[in-house]
Motif scaffolding. Structure first.
Motif, PDB file in Angstrom:
ATOM      1  N   HIS A 129       0.996  -1.263   0.196  1.00 30.16           N
ATOM      2  CA  HIS A 129       0.099   0.046  -0.113  1.00 30.16           C
ATOM      3  C   HIS A 129       0.946   1.166   0.115  1.00 30.16           C
ATOM      4  CE1 HIS A 129      -3.082  -2.994   1.495  1.00 30.16           C
ATOM      5  NE2 HIS A 129      -3.727  -2.235   0.855  1.00 30.16           N
ATOM      6  N   THR A 130       0.314   2.223  -0.497  1.00 28.83           N
ATOM      7  CA  THR A 130       1.083   3.625  -0.172  1.00 28.83           C
ATOM      8  C   THR A 130      -0.035   4.752   0.018  1.00 28.83           C
ATOM      9  OG1 THR A 130       0.425   4.184  -2.537  1.00 28.83           O
ATOM     10  CG2 THR A 130       2.533   3.173  -2.552  1.00 28.83           C
ATOM     11  N   LEU A 131       0.599   5.506   0.810  1.00 26.39           N
ATOM     12  CA  LEU A 131      -0.137   6.618   1.593  1.00 26.39           C
ATOM     13  C   LEU A 131      -0.046   7.918   0.727  1.00 26.39           C
ATOM     14  CD1 LEU A 131      -2.176   7.262   3.935  1.00 26.39           C
ATOM     15  CD2 LEU A 131       0.006   7.545   5.514  1.00 26.39           C
ATOM     16  N   ASN A 132      -0.968   8.492   0.065  1.00 27.36           N
ATOM     17  CA  ASN A 132      -0.888   9.797  -0.544  1.00 27.36           C
ATOM     18  C   ASN A 132       0.176   9.911  -1.630  1.00 27.36           C
ATOM     19  OD1 ASN A 132      -2.523  11.000   1.282  1.00 27.36           O
ATOM     20  ND2 ASN A 132      -1.360  11.605   2.536  1.00 27.36           N
ATOM     21  N   LEU A 164      -4.829  -7.039   8.739  1.00 26.90           N
ATOM     22  CA  LEU A 164      -4.207  -5.872   9.128  1.00 26.90           C
ATOM     23  C   LEU A 164      -2.938  -5.596   8.703  1.00 26.90           C
ATOM     24  CD1 LEU A 164      -4.794  -6.353  13.175  1.00 26.90           C
ATOM     25  CD2 LEU A 164      -6.503  -5.552  11.333  1.00 26.90           C
ATOM     26  N   GLY A 165      -2.854  -4.381   8.028  1.00 25.36           N
ATOM     27  CA  GLY A 165      -1.579  -3.965   7.240  1.00 25.36           C
ATOM     28  C   GLY A 165      -0.801  -2.853   8.182  1.00 25.36           C
ATOM     29  N   PHE A 166       0.371  -2.886   8.138  1.00 23.61           N
ATOM     30  CA  PHE A 166       1.111  -1.817   9.078  1.00 23.61           C
ATOM     31  C   PHE A 166       2.407  -1.406   8.121  1.00 23.61           C
ATOM     32  CE2 PHE A 166      -0.899  -4.698  11.858  1.00 23.61           C
ATOM     33  CZ  PHE A 166      -1.269  -3.880  12.905  1.00 23.61           C
ATOM     34  N   LYS A 216      -5.897   4.863  14.817  1.00 15.35           N
ATOM     35  CA  LYS A 216      -6.027   5.546  13.401  1.00 15.35           C
ATOM     36  C   LYS A 216      -5.708   4.791  12.452  1.00 15.35           C
ATOM     37  CE  LYS A 216      -4.766  10.118  15.125  1.00 15.35           C
ATOM     38  NZ  LYS A 216      -3.986  11.426  15.011  1.00 15.35           N
ATOM     39  N   TYR A 217      -6.842   4.340  11.679  1.00 12.12           N
ATOM     40  CA  TYR A 217      -6.579   3.375  10.385  1.00 12.12           C
ATOM     41  C   TYR A 217      -7.857   3.387   9.403  1.00 12.12           C
ATOM     42  CZ  TYR A 217     -10.582   0.968  13.149  1.00 12.12           C
ATOM     43  OH  TYR A 217     -11.844   0.742  13.658  1.00 12.12           O
ATOM     44  N   GLU A 239      -2.418   3.871   9.924  1.00 14.35           N
ATOM     45  CA  GLU A 239      -1.840   5.154   9.308  1.00 14.35           C
ATOM     46  C   GLU A 239      -0.634   5.572   9.655  1.00 14.35           C
ATOM     47  OE1 GLU A 239      -2.821   9.880   9.082  1.00 14.35           O
ATOM     48  OE2 GLU A 239      -4.145   8.785  10.155  1.00 14.35           O
ATOM     49  N   LYS A 240      -0.158   5.251  11.126  1.00 12.32           N
ATOM     50  CA  LYS A 240       1.119   5.454  11.737  1.00 12.32           C
ATOM     51  C   LYS A 240       1.754   4.301  11.451  1.00 12.32           C
ATOM     52  CE  LYS A 240      -0.335   9.554  12.674  1.00 12.32           C
ATOM     53  NZ  LYS A 240       0.066  10.946  11.893  1.00 12.32           N
ATOM     54  N   PRO A 241       3.219   4.403  11.056  1.00 16.54           N
ATOM     55  CA  PRO A 241       4.151   3.148  10.733  1.00 16.54           C
ATOM     56  C   PRO A 241       4.574   2.649  11.970  1.00 16.54           C
ATOM     57  CG  PRO A 241       5.288   5.244   9.983  1.00 16.54           C
ATOM     58  CD  PRO A 241       3.957   5.647  10.606  1.00 16.54           C
TER      59      PRO A 241
END
Length: 310
Positions: A129-132, A164-166, A216-217, A239-241
């Motif tokens: 996954h990528t974020l923004n 669940l993805g981290f 936060k997810y 959201e937070k790694p």
């Protein structure tokens, strides 16, 4: 004659499709890599609800039902049963008694295993996954199935899988990386495919996740990220790694092999993002809460700038 040719053609097509359906997938070759998965496994890998995706935060929709999770068994090292090199990833299997509930899920799910995806060292991205639009060096997935199901094959038929993805990111200083150091110290024992390590684990899954803010997810409907790419998976991406040192990430890229005798390392073990199509990505964080948090951060920055000018 035409009839015989027709039968011959049908037989050839049948053999071809059988071979194609049984073809092995990989990450490291043009013949069997991610770009070929829709051809190798066309039933789902070419679907409309595929994973991973890019998550654009401003386009997510707040869902008030996305409440806190309840994690059971996550803090018990004895629940980690076996670590192995699958030839595609490093995977850790769970013993019975590890579950999640809450978090907007409609039932309790039991954890089966977790595995990791990475690139080729800490300086490049390897998350799925990528974020923004931005990737991370690694990503961890914890695979769960509904408690009423016996296995993944049974669960996937009834949308009974929750993952669940981290994200895993590199930080120059990390408060406590001991669990991850213990993790990578085991890697030499499973450097080759099908090698397994089964001893008392010196850490729990909670120890690996301690730097994550678990309230936060993001939530969306997707698929498994490896063939056969079955859809109907409930995805939760935090959201937070997880924060680790660059040495931790580099260990995965240098000490895990596809073929140790020929020195072929297992790297770039990720699928590129897929089209979102008509799906909606939900968030557990309301716009007000996000604005408040960002506003507080900006206020602190402003105070610091003012202080520096005095």
């Amino acid at each position: 004659m035409a009839f015989i040719l027709s039968l011959f053609g049908a037989a050839v097509f049948s053999i071809f499709t059988t071979v194609l359906a049984s073809s092995e997938w990989c990450y490291n070759s043009d013949d069997c890599g991610p770009e070929e998965w829709p051809n190798i496994h066309p039933l789902f890998c070419s679907g409309n609800e595929q994973s991973p995706i890019n998550i654009e935060v401003v386009e997510t929709k707040w869902n008030s039902s996305l409440t806190n999770f309840c994690f059971s068994g996550y803090s018990d090292p004895r629940k980690l049963h076996l670590m192995k090199n699958t030839g595609h990833s490093v995977q850790v299997d769970f013993a019975d008694g590890v579950t999640i509930s809450g978090g907007g899920l409609n039932e309790t799910f039991k954890a089966l295993q977790f595995h990791l995806h990475w690139g080729n060292g800490s300086s490049v991205y390897g998350s799925e996954h990528t974020l923004n639009g931005c990737g991370f060096p690694m990503e961890m997935h914890i695979l769960h199935i509904g408690e009423k199901f016996a296995n993944v094959s049974e669960a996937i038929k009834q949308n009974g899988i929750a993952v669940l993805g981290f994200f895993i990111d590199v930080a120059t200083t990390v408060d406590n990386n001991q669990a991850w150091e213990d993790f990578v110290n085991i890697l030499p024992n499973i450097s080759s495919p099908d090698e397994k390590w089964q001893n008392a684990f010196p850490f729990s899954i909670s120890d690996l996740l301690q730097s994550v803010q678990k309230t936060k997810y993001f939530r969306y409907r997707g698929s498994l990220t490896t063939p056969t790419c079955d859809e109907g998976v409930t995805w939760t991406v935090f959201e937070k790694p997880i924060l680790v040192t660059h040495k931790i990430v580099d260990k995965f890229a240098t000490e895990v092999f596809i073929n140790k005798s020929t020195n072929v390392r297992l790297v770039n073990t990720y699928r590129h993002v897929q089209k979102l199509n008509k799906r909606t990505v939900f968030t557990s964080t309301s716009a007000f809460a996000r604005f408040k948090a960002e506003g507080q951060t900006m206020a602190l920055v402003a105070i610091c700038l003012i202080w520096l000018t005095l």
